[in-house]
Design a protein around this motif. Structure first.
Motif, mmCIF file in Angstrom:
data_model
loop_
_atom_site.group_PDB
_atom_site.id
_atom_site.type_symbol
_atom_site.label_atom_id
_atom_site.label_comp_id
_atom_site.label_asym_id
_atom_site.label_seq_id
_atom_site.Cartn_x
_atom_site.Cartn_y
_atom_site.Cartn_z
ATOM 1 N N ALA A 2 40.421 31.539 21.233
ATOM 2 C CA ALA A 2 39.294 31.022 22.006
ATOM 3 C C ALA A 2 38.006 31.425 21.315
ATOM 4 O O ALA A 2 37.822 32.564 20.936
ATOM 5 C CB ALA A 2 39.313 31.578 23.424
ATOM 6 N N VAL A 3 37.113 30.474 21.119
ATOM 7 C CA VAL A 3 35.833 30.790 20.505
ATOM 8 C C VAL A 3 34.725 30.489 21.490
ATOM 9 O O VAL A 3 34.850 29.651 22.369
ATOM 10 C CB VAL A 3 35.599 29.985 19.202
ATOM 11 N N LYS A 4 33.628 31.204 21.333
ATOM 12 C CA LYS A 4 32.487 31.016 22.205
ATOM 13 C C LYS A 4 31.828 29.695 21.864
ATOM 14 O O LYS A 4 31.371 29.483 20.756
ATOM 15 C CB LYS A 4 31.500 32.169 22.021
ATOM 16 N N GLY A 81 22.638 37.174 16.694
ATOM 17 C CA GLY A 81 23.973 36.619 16.522
ATOM 18 C C GLY A 81 24.135 35.777 15.271
ATOM 19 O O GLY A 81 23.193 35.484 14.533
ATOM 20 N N ILE A 82 25.397 35.381 15.053
ATOM 21 C CA ILE A 82 25.778 34.472 13.965
ATOM 22 C C ILE A 82 26.505 33.294 14.600
ATOM 23 O O ILE A 82 27.507 33.482 15.293
ATOM 24 C CB ILE A 82 26.716 35.157 12.961
ATOM 25 N N ARG A 83 26.023 32.101 14.367
ATOM 26 C CA ARG A 83 26.677 30.918 14.943
ATOM 27 C C ARG A 83 27.355 30.089 13.860
ATOM 28 O O ARG A 83 26.864 29.971 12.730
ATOM 29 C CB ARG A 83 25.680 30.066 15.732
ATOM 30 N N TYR A 157 30.207 29.449 18.924
ATOM 31 C CA TYR A 157 31.441 29.229 18.163
ATOM 32 C C TYR A 157 31.915 30.467 17.397
ATOM 33 O O TYR A 157 32.712 30.359 16.474
ATOM 34 C CB TYR A 157 31.296 28.037 17.207
ATOM 35 N N THR A 158 31.420 31.648 17.758
ATOM 36 C CA THR A 158 31.970 32.875 17.205
ATOM 37 C C THR A 158 32.351 33.807 18.347
ATOM 38 O O THR A 158 31.850 33.667 19.459
ATOM 39 C CB THR A 158 30.981 33.585 16.258
ATOM 40 N N ASN A 159 33.234 34.758 18.080
ATOM 41 C CA ASN A 159 33.766 35.606 19.146
ATOM 42 C C ASN A 159 34.115 36.994 18.618
ATOM 43 O O ASN A 159 33.793 37.343 17.482
ATOM 44 C CB ASN A 159 34.991 34.943 19.783
ATOM 45 N N SER A 160 34.797 37.793 19.427
ATOM 46 C CA SER A 160 35.106 39.175 19.057
ATOM 47 C C SER A 160 36.046 39.261 17.858
ATOM 48 O O SER A 160 35.943 40.189 17.052
ATOM 49 C CB SER A 160 35.705 39.916 20.255
ATOM 50 N N GLN A 161 36.950 38.302 17.694
ATOM 51 C CA GLN A 161 37.844 38.326 16.534
ATOM 52 C C GLN A 161 37.062 38.114 15.246
ATOM 53 O O GLN A 161 37.288 38.798 14.240
ATOM 54 C CB GLN A 161 38.927 37.262 16.671
ATOM 55 N N ILE A 162 36.134 37.194 15.275
ATOM 56 C CA ILE A 162 35.306 36.953 14.093
ATOM 57 C C ILE A 162 34.454 38.183 13.783
ATOM 58 O O ILE A 162 34.276 38.567 12.620
ATOM 59 C CB ILE A 162 34.453 35.683 14.289
#
Length: 425
Positions: A2-4, A81-83, A157-162
């Motif tokens: 799942a991505v933001k 952030g980084i998008r 479109y980024t999340n904790s895994q990234i």
């Protein structure tokens, strides 16, 4: 994974930097600061453009364009952030970095603003390709980032895994463990409890302040949320739990509206990892139609520029809370004032994310981690105090909340820059 996400849309033109600069100038004029302050703050102090070569799963090497903007570091290291998004532009990244500086000023955080982005569509990429791209970005910007320089975080479109991949790559480059390099990490890698829901909770606490100000109980409010990604879906859940009537939601494919209230638990259970749920219904509205439906509170929680000169006259809300970055254009602000619609600006309403990112950074530096209850308590305290400061500033200068928020944000950056001898006034 799942991505933001708040929905991928193609914008005709990106005016975000000009919007930032126009309102910045107006607020600086209210403060009666000299032109050099505007000249200093209108663009980032640093802007890095990188080309990232990534081997795709099919064996081909593809070049990805990436950016990192550091707006101002007078008050402390930059933060932002980084998008990952196909429409990322240099102008957007610069504007977002400027807005982040203002957020940090409004909430009294020891940071300046930054932002990063990569031009890509993560929906069309495999997990292994996303990992290689994440690590490649860190290698490309590693010389200008770090826990005392510039601290990245998740964004669209980024999340904790990234973030975990980026942290690991940075640790390999620097050859030591540095959890404070990046926030929005998984809990097992030094993330903070409450970080994933921080932006939504910040919007909720802002709405509670408006509820008290307007003497409108949340239980009686009819709310429309445009966007059903990370921010919009959590916000819908919280409002449903508080017995507000969420009458409308939307994703990138369309919108749903029911004046009697939507079945939020059903929508949350059936949305996909990109926040899409309207495809399960035979009939849906366009995003534009949903924005113009009758409600008490309209919360754009998706993309920029959705409230503009073409639709502002048809809005039927009493309160507009900007959960997204820049969802209303500058030309609509005066019209909203004339219509008596209270606008709660993005740099105040959606500051919960950077507040809890700051809490995460503090916990990393201390090596001591807080309970979720403590995180929520401190988030509510800080965003409530920030709201009151902005509201009182709007009353003092007889300006709307948007200009007042800029004034509060500018003050700290300008004063820190003056004390360093960078500007004089």
């Amino acid at each position: 994974m799942a991505v933001k996400t708040e929905g991928i849309k193609k914008r005709e033109k990106d005016n975000s930097l000009q919007e930032f600069q126009d309102i910045l100038k107006e607020a600086i004029d209210v403060l009666d600061y000299p032109d050099q302050v505007f000249d200093f703050l209108k663009t980032p102090m640093r802007f890095l453009e990188v080309c990232i070569p990534i081997q795709m799963d099919n064996g081909e090497t593809r070049m990805f364009q990436g950016y990192r903007a550091q707006h101002n570091d007078a008050a402390g290291p930059t933060k932002g952030g980084i998008r990952f998004h196909p429409d990322v532009t240099p102008e957007e990244v610069k504007a977002l970095a400027g807005w982040m500086s203002l957020k940090c000023g409004i909430t009294d955080l020891p940071y300046g603003g930054a932002k990063g982005g990569i031009v890509c569509d993560p929906r069309q990429m495999s997990l292994s390709e996303l990992e290689r791209l994440s690590r490649g970005y860190v290698r490309a910007v590693s010389q200008i980032v770090g826990p005392t320089k510039d601290i990245p975080a998740p964004d669209m479109y980024t999340n904790s895994q990234i973030m975990a991949w980026m942290l690991d790559e940075y640790d390999h480059i620097r050859e030591f463990d540095s959890p404070g390099f990046i926030t929005g990490k998984p809990l097992s890698l030094g993330g903070s409890k409450g970080r994933e829901t921080a932006t939504s909770k910040g919007v909720l606490y802002t709405l509670q302040m408006v509820s008290d100000l307007k003497k409108m109980p949340i239980q009686d409010m009819r709310v429309i949320i445009q966007g059903f990604g990370n921010v919009g879906s959590y916000l819908a859940m919280y409002l449903h739990e508080l017995e507000a009537k969420v009458v409308g939601i939307s994703d990138e494919l369309g919108g749903l509206y029911d004046p009697n209230g939507l079945d939020i638990p059903y929508l949350l259970e059936n949305r996909d990892s990109y926040g899409v749920v309207t495809n399960l219904f035979k009939e849906s509205l366009s995003n534009q139609e949903l924005l113009e439906k009758e409600c008490d509170v309209l919360i754009p929680a998706a993309i920029s520029g959705v409230i503009n000169k073409d639709n502002v006259e048809r809005l039927q809300c009493k309160i507009l809370i900007e959960a997204a970055n820049g969802p209303t254009t500058k030309e609509t602000i005066k019209i909203l004032d004339e219509k008596g619609i209270l606008l709660v600006p993005d740099i105040l309403a959606n500051s919960g994310g950077v507040i809890v990112s700051y809490f995460e950074w503090c916990q990393n530096n201390q090596g001591y981690y807080w309970t979720e209850e403590l995180v929520d308590k401190r988030l509510k305290e800080k965003i409530t105090a920030s709201f009151l400061n902005v509201y009182h500033t709007s009353q003092k200068f007889s300006v709307n909340m948007k200009i007042a928020a800029y004034i509060e944000g500018i003050r700290k950056i300008a004063e820190a820059s003056r004390l360093r001898g960078w500007v004089r006034f």
